[in-house]
Design a protein around this motif. Sequence first.
Motif, PDB file in Angstrom:
ATOM      1  N   VAL A 115     -23.601 -28.265  47.746  1.00 48.12           N
ATOM      2  CA  VAL A 115     -24.352 -27.175  48.371  1.00 48.12           C
ATOM      3  C   VAL A 115     -25.814 -27.230  47.957  1.00 48.12           C
ATOM      4  O   VAL A 115     -26.692 -26.879  48.740  1.00 48.12           O
ATOM      5  CB  VAL A 115     -23.753 -25.771  48.093  1.00 48.12           C
ATOM      6  CG1 VAL A 115     -22.350 -25.636  48.630  1.00 48.12           C
ATOM      7  CG2 VAL A 115     -23.831 -25.387  46.639  1.00 48.12           C
ATOM      8  N   VAL A 116     -26.075 -27.691  46.754  1.00 52.47           N
ATOM      9  CA  VAL A 116     -27.459 -27.804  46.283  1.00 52.47           C
ATOM     10  C   VAL A 116     -28.199 -28.861  47.095  1.00 52.47           C
ATOM     11  O   VAL A 116     -29.343 -28.647  47.513  1.00 52.47           O
ATOM     12  CB  VAL A 116     -27.506 -28.106  44.776  1.00 52.47           C
ATOM     13  CG1 VAL A 116     -28.948 -28.330  44.307  1.00 52.47           C
ATOM     14  CG2 VAL A 116     -26.848 -26.987  43.977  1.00 52.47           C
ATOM     15  N   ILE A 137     -19.118 -20.214  40.134  1.00 49.64           N
ATOM     16  CA  ILE A 137     -19.922 -21.411  40.368  1.00 49.64           C
ATOM     17  C   ILE A 137     -19.717 -22.369  39.193  1.00 49.64           C
ATOM     18  O   ILE A 137     -19.991 -22.010  38.045  1.00 49.64           O
ATOM     19  CB  ILE A 137     -21.415 -21.061  40.522  1.00 49.64           C
ATOM     20  CG1 ILE A 137     -21.624 -20.077  41.679  1.00 49.64           C
ATOM     21  CG2 ILE A 137     -22.244 -22.325  40.722  1.00 49.64           C
ATOM     22  CD1 ILE A 137     -23.029 -19.525  41.777  1.00 49.64           C
ATOM     23  N   PRO A 138     -19.260 -23.590  39.472  1.00 51.38           N
ATOM     24  CA  PRO A 138     -19.062 -24.561  38.386  1.00 51.38           C
ATOM     25  C   PRO A 138     -20.382 -24.910  37.703  1.00 51.38           C
ATOM     26  O   PRO A 138     -21.455 -24.895  38.317  1.00 51.38           O
ATOM     27  CB  PRO A 138     -18.493 -25.796  39.093  1.00 51.38           C
ATOM     28  CG  PRO A 138     -18.015 -25.321  40.417  1.00 51.38           C
ATOM     29  CD  PRO A 138     -18.850 -24.130  40.769  1.00 51.38           C
ATOM     30  N   GLU A 139     -20.293 -25.243  36.432  1.00 56.40           N
ATOM     31  CA  GLU A 139     -21.471 -25.603  35.647  1.00 56.40           C
ATOM     32  C   GLU A 139     -22.217 -26.785  36.269  1.00 56.40           C
ATOM     33  O   GLU A 139     -23.442 -26.834  36.250  1.00 56.40           O
ATOM     34  CB  GLU A 139     -21.062 -25.917  34.208  1.00 56.40           C
ATOM     35  CG  GLU A 139     -22.233 -26.199  33.296  1.00 56.40           C
ATOM     36  CD  GLU A 139     -23.219 -25.039  33.175  1.00 56.40           C
ATOM     37  OE1 GLU A 139     -24.413 -25.316  32.968  1.00 56.40           O
ATOM     38  OE2 GLU A 139     -22.802 -23.874  33.295  1.00 56.40           O
ATOM     39  N   GLU A 140     -21.491 -27.735  36.854  1.00 53.20           N
ATOM     40  CA  GLU A 140     -22.138 -28.902  37.475  1.00 53.20           C
ATOM     41  C   GLU A 140     -23.056 -28.478  38.619  1.00 53.20           C
ATOM     42  O   GLU A 140     -24.129 -29.053  38.812  1.00 53.20           O
ATOM     43  CB  GLU A 140     -21.091 -29.889  38.018  1.00 53.20           C
ATOM     44  CG  GLU A 140     -20.157 -30.457  36.989  1.00 53.20           C
ATOM     45  CD  GLU A 140     -19.002 -29.514  36.631  1.00 53.20           C
ATOM     46  OE1 GLU A 140     -18.576 -28.706  37.487  1.00 53.20           O
ATOM     47  OE2 GLU A 140     -18.544 -29.577  35.480  1.00 53.20           O
ATOM     48  N   THR A 141     -22.626 -27.477  39.370  1.00 57.73           N
ATOM     49  CA  THR A 141     -23.438 -26.989  40.487  1.00 57.73           C
ATOM     50  C   THR A 141     -24.686 -26.296  39.967  1.00 57.73           C
ATOM     51  O   THR A 141     -25.790 -26.514  40.480  1.00 57.73           O
ATOM     52  CB  THR A 141     -22.603 -26.050  41.380  1.00 57.73           C
ATOM     53  OG1 THR A 141     -21.450 -26.759  41.834  1.00 57.73           O
ATOM     54  CG2 THR A 141     -23.406 -25.555  42.570  1.00 57.73           C
ATOM     55  N   THR A 142     -24.525 -25.486  38.950  1.00 56.54           N
ATOM     56  CA  THR A 142     -25.673 -24.798  38.351  1.00 56.54           C
ATOM     57  C   THR A 142     -26.655 -25.808  37.775  1.00 56.54           C
ATOM     58  O   THR A 142     -27.873 -25.704  37.993  1.00 56.54           O
ATOM     59  CB  THR A 142     -25.210 -23.821  37.258  1.00 56.54           C
ATOM     60  OG1 THR A 142     -24.312 -22.874  37.843  1.00 56.54           O
ATOM     61  CG2 THR A 142     -26.376 -23.088  36.634  1.00 56.54           C
ATOM     62  N   GLN A 143     -26.153 -26.798  37.066  1.00 53.89           N
ATOM     63  CA  GLN A 143     -27.024 -27.831  36.487  1.00 53.89           C
ATOM     64  C   GLN A 143     -27.786 -28.595  37.569  1.00 53.89           C
ATOM     65  O   GLN A 143     -28.967 -28.899  37.405  1.00 53.89           O
ATOM     66  CB  GLN A 143     -26.208 -28.799  35.633  1.00 53.89           C
ATOM     67  CG  GLN A 143     -25.708 -28.193  34.356  1.00 53.89           C
ATOM     68  CD  GLN A 143     -24.790 -29.129  33.588  1.00 53.89           C
ATOM     69  OE1 GLN A 143     -24.493 -30.240  34.016  1.00 53.89           O
ATOM     70  NE2 GLN A 143     -24.323 -28.659  32.434  1.00 53.89           N
ATOM     71  N   ALA A 155     -31.827 -28.860  38.099  1.00 54.91           N
ATOM     72  CA  ALA A 155     -32.488 -30.169  38.219  1.00 54.91           C
ATOM     73  C   ALA A 155     -33.283 -30.301  39.507  1.00 54.91           C
ATOM     74  O   ALA A 155     -34.361 -30.915  39.526  1.00 54.91           O
ATOM     75  CB  ALA A 155     -31.447 -31.289  38.122  1.00 54.91           C
ATOM     76  N   GLU A 156     -32.771 -29.713  40.590  1.00 56.09           N
ATOM     77  CA  GLU A 156     -33.428 -29.814  41.903  1.00 56.09           C
ATOM     78  C   GLU A 156     -34.456 -28.704  42.146  1.00 56.09           C
ATOM     79  O   GLU A 156     -35.146 -28.714  43.158  1.00 56.09           O
ATOM     80  CB  GLU A 156     -32.375 -29.769  43.018  1.00 56.09           C
ATOM     81  CG  GLU A 156     -31.386 -30.905  43.002  1.00 56.09           C
ATOM     82  CD  GLU A 156     -31.962 -32.211  43.511  1.00 56.09           C
ATOM     83  OE1 GLU A 156     -32.921 -32.192  44.304  1.00 56.09           O
ATOM     84  OE2 GLU A 156     -31.441 -33.264  43.091  1.00 56.09           O
ATOM     85  N   GLY A 157     -34.505 -27.717  41.255  1.00 53.10           N
ATOM     86  CA  GLY A 157     -35.435 -26.598  41.448  1.00 53.10           C
ATOM     87  C   GLY A 157     -35.015 -25.670  42.572  1.00 53.10           C
ATOM     88  O   GLY A 157     -35.856 -25.032  43.213  1.00 53.10           O
TER      89      GLY A 157
END
Length: 114
Positions: A60-61, A79-85, A89-91
């Motif tokens: 989704v990011v 929201i999984p941590e990987e998605t938040t990270q 990273a992408e701003g």
Amino acid sequence: MQSVRVHDLISELGLTVKAATREGESRLVSGGFCGDVLSHVMAGARPGHAWITVQTHENVVAVGAVVDAACIIVCQREIPEETTQRAVAEGITLLWSDRSAFEVSGRMYRLFES
């Protein structure tokens, strides 16, 4: 139409910030898009839209970045941590609500009417 910024959405809709920058929170929101099929979002969302979804995968990011979404609002799902990270990273401004996508959409629509 009233000028609405991401920080207005956060405040007025009671959203939880999962990832954001100061610039991202002050970004102007030009409208909204509600959808969960990523190809449909890529075809229909416009730059500056707030995207409302129940999808939580880190893709989704990437889609939010491709369509230049003002923010992504995830409704009712953790929201999984990987998605938040990835959002960090992408701003990309990533927000969360315990409300349904239907309710968030309606509340957001009213902000643009007032």
